[in-house]
Scaffold this motif. Structure first.
Motif, mmCIF file in Angstrom:
data_model
loop_
_atom_site.group_PDB
_atom_site.id
_atom_site.type_symbol
_atom_site.label_atom_id
_atom_site.label_comp_id
_atom_site.label_asym_id
_atom_site.label_seq_id
_atom_site.Cartn_x
_atom_site.Cartn_y
_atom_site.Cartn_z
ATOM 1 N N ARG A 1 0.852 -1.197 0.000
ATOM 2 C CA ARG A 1 0.000 0.000 0.000
ATOM 3 C C ARG A 1 0.872 1.225 0.000
ATOM 4 N N ASN A 2 0.433 2.275 -0.686
ATOM 5 C CA ASN A 2 1.190 3.528 -0.611
ATOM 6 C C ASN A 2 0.730 4.335 0.567
ATOM 7 N N ASN A 3 1.439 5.426 0.859
ATOM 8 C CA ASN A 3 1.181 6.206 2.080
ATOM 9 C C ASN A 3 -0.133 6.961 2.046
ATOM 10 N N ASN A 4 -0.795 7.011 0.912
ATOM 11 C CA ASN A 4 -2.050 7.748 0.831
ATOM 12 C C ASN A 4 -3.257 6.845 1.059
ATOM 13 N N ASP A 5 -3.007 5.540 1.164
ATOM 14 C CA ASP A 5 -4.111 4.608 1.377
ATOM 15 C C ASP A 5 -4.576 4.646 2.827
ATOM 16 N N HIS A 6 -5.824 4.340 3.039
ATOM 17 C CA HIS A 6 -6.378 4.259 4.401
ATOM 18 C C HIS A 6 -7.229 3.013 4.493
ATOM 19 N N PHE A 7 -7.070 2.263 5.562
ATOM 20 C CA PHE A 7 -7.933 1.115 5.750
ATOM 21 C C PHE A 7 -9.284 1.577 6.282
ATOM 22 N N SER A 8 -10.258 0.739 6.158
ATOM 23 C CA SER A 8 -11.622 1.119 6.531
ATOM 24 C C SER A 8 -11.801 1.140 8.040
ATOM 25 N N GLY A 9 -12.856 1.875 8.455
ATOM 26 C CA GLY A 9 -13.186 1.888 9.875
ATOM 27 C C GLY A 9 -13.574 0.518 10.383
ATOM 28 N N ASP A 10 -14.138 -0.335 9.487
ATOM 29 C CA ASP A 10 -14.502 -1.693 9.898
ATOM 30 C C ASP A 10 -13.276 -2.481 10.331
ATOM 31 N N LEU A 11 -12.145 -2.304 9.631
ATOM 32 C CA LEU A 11 -10.929 -3.013 10.009
ATOM 33 C C LEU A 11 -10.408 -2.532 11.360
ATOM 34 N N PHE A 12 -10.532 -1.239 11.608
ATOM 35 C CA PHE A 12 -10.120 -0.717 12.920
ATOM 36 C C PHE A 12 -10.977 -1.338 14.014
ATOM 37 N N ASP A 13 -12.277 -1.471 13.756
ATOM 38 C CA ASP A 13 -13.162 -2.089 14.740
ATOM 39 C C ASP A 13 -12.795 -3.556 14.963
ATOM 40 N N GLN A 14 -12.451 -4.256 13.888
ATOM 41 C CA GLN A 14 -12.042 -5.650 14.035
ATOM 42 C C GLN A 14 -10.767 -5.756 14.875
ATOM 43 N N ALA A 15 -9.809 -4.868 14.582
ATOM 44 C CA ALA A 15 -8.565 -4.872 15.348
ATOM 45 C C ALA A 15 -8.827 -4.553 16.815
ATOM 46 N N ASN A 16 -9.759 -3.640 17.045
ATOM 47 C CA ASN A 16 -10.132 -3.280 18.414
ATOM 48 C C ASN A 16 -10.707 -4.489 19.149
ATOM 49 N N GLU A 17 -11.558 -5.261 18.456
ATOM 50 C CA GLU A 17 -12.118 -6.463 19.074
ATOM 51 C C GLU A 17 -11.027 -7.481 19.398
ATOM 52 N N TRP A 18 -10.053 -7.615 18.495
ATOM 53 C CA TRP A 18 -8.938 -8.528 18.765
ATOM 54 C C TRP A 18 -8.138 -8.064 19.975
ATOM 55 N N TYR A 19 -7.943 -6.758 20.090
ATOM 56 C CA TYR A 19 -7.198 -6.222 21.229
ATOM 57 C C TYR A 19 -7.887 -6.597 22.539
ATOM 58 N N HIS A 20 -9.197 -6.369 22.580
ATOM 59 C CA HIS A 20 -9.964 -6.669 23.792
ATOM 60 C C HIS A 20 -9.928 -8.172 24.097
ATOM 61 N N ARG A 21 -10.011 -8.981 23.043
ATOM 62 C CA ARG A 21 -10.022 -10.434 23.211
ATOM 63 C C ARG A 21 -8.672 -10.956 23.702
ATOM 64 N N LEU A 22 -7.565 -10.461 23.128
ATOM 65 C CA LEU A 22 -6.232 -10.935 23.490
ATOM 66 C C LEU A 22 -5.829 -10.531 24.894
#
Length: 322
Positions: A2-23
């Motif tokens: 990915r180049n520096n101008n790309d942004h991942f979706s808010g859904d992926l941030f939410d998924q990562a957040n759920e993994w953080y809480h789970r781990l």
């Protein structure tokens, strides 16, 4: 790549957040860790979303002088967005909760005869036949026998079903005022130097002030009426739906055109995870609705869905809404 101008979706941030809480939960398993590593390996976007959550949570922990929790995960790239507004508001709210609210509560606990903890309700039968139900985080002290029937509400909220005795009125002292009743049902709430009284049945008298800075004031409340008073004196009588008074007794909170920030503050008296509202806009948005609180409550996800809020679980005890 990915180049520096790309942004991942808010859904992926939410998924990562759920993994953080789970781990970081107590029940995490090796299977959970393997599944997480597989999720990270699916895409560079997944790795970047996870790193953003890690960075944000670690920055808050370092600010609060607590070492960041390290998860056993692959080496991940640092995120480009730190959500600075969320961090600033979150730190301020957590600091206020720890250093301002708790000391007052602990002082009242040394003085109280009856207490409830966070999320707890308790029913008390007084010697005169009066029934008192204490809401979450409430401290109540009995008046000395020489002062007659009554109690002092140190902080929190309580509902009273007073045993009738015309010769010996029942009194509730709260803040700088006094509620006097002969035989009725009413609710008293005392938080942040402000007291609110609501009458479900019968009549009560509310008296406020007896000092040089605040002259005495008096108001009589009938069924379906309420009033608020504090250091600035006694307000005017307001109409209240008797069916909604002390609805917390059944695990229900009813809000009618209340600002979102006040709704969040009230939910914090019941929710297991302290909610930090980090959005700058919409904090005064009026909210009306009925929310269930207590074990198994779906209030938080329902509120997030209705208002389009996301939640970041920093720990099992702190959730940032943005």
């Amino acid at each position: 790549m990915r180049n520096n101008n790309d942004h991942f979706s808010g859904d992926l941030f939410d998924q990562a957040n759920e993994w953080y809480h789970r781990l970081h939960g107590d029940s995490v398993t090796e299977a959970d860790r393997r599944a997480f590593c597989e999720w990270c390996a699916q895409s560079p976007d997944h790795e970047a979303a996870w790193e953003e959550v890690q960075t944000f949570a670690a920055d808050i922990r370092m600010t609060l002088a607590r070492p960041p929790v390290q998860a056993t995960v692959p080496s991940l790239r640092r995120a480009r967005r730190l959500r600075q507004s969320v961090l600033a508001i979150g730190m301020a709210a957590i600091a206020l909760m720890v250093f301002v609210q708790m000391p007052s509560s602990w002082m009242d606990r040394f003085r109280a005869d009856y207490l409830t903890g966070h999320g707890e309700r308790r029913t008390i039968a007084l010697a005169d036949g009066t029934t008192v139900i204490l809401d979450t985080d409430t401290a109540l002290k009995l008046l000395p026998e020489s002062d007659g029937r009554g109690v002092t509400l140190l902080h929190g909220e309580a509902w009273f079903a007073v045993h009738h005795d015309a010769q010996h009125p029942f009194r509730v002292l709260s803040g700088n005022g006094r509620i006097t009743d002969v035989g009725t049902r009413f609710d008293v709430r005392h938080l942040d130097q402000t007291t609110t009284v609501a009458v479900q049945e019968g009549i009560v008298d509310v008296s406020v002030g007896s000092s040089s800075t605040l002259p005495p004031d008096h108001l009589r409340l009938n069924i379906g009426q309420g009033v608020t008073y504090g250091p600035r004196g006694l307000g005017g009588a307001q109409e209240v739906d008797p069916s909604t008074i002390a609805s917390w007794r059944t695990g229900t909170l009813v809000f009618q055109q209340r600002p979102l920030r006040e709704v969040i503050a009230e939910l914090n008296r019941y929710e297991g995870s302290h909610l930090v509202l980090a959005a700058f806009s919409g904090r005064d948005r009026p909210i009306s609705g009925t929310f269930m609180v207590g074990t198994g409550s779906k209030t938080l996800p329902a509120l997030q869905e209705a208002l389009g809020l996301r939640g970041l679980h920093l720990t099992p005890w702190v959730t940032v809404l943005y």
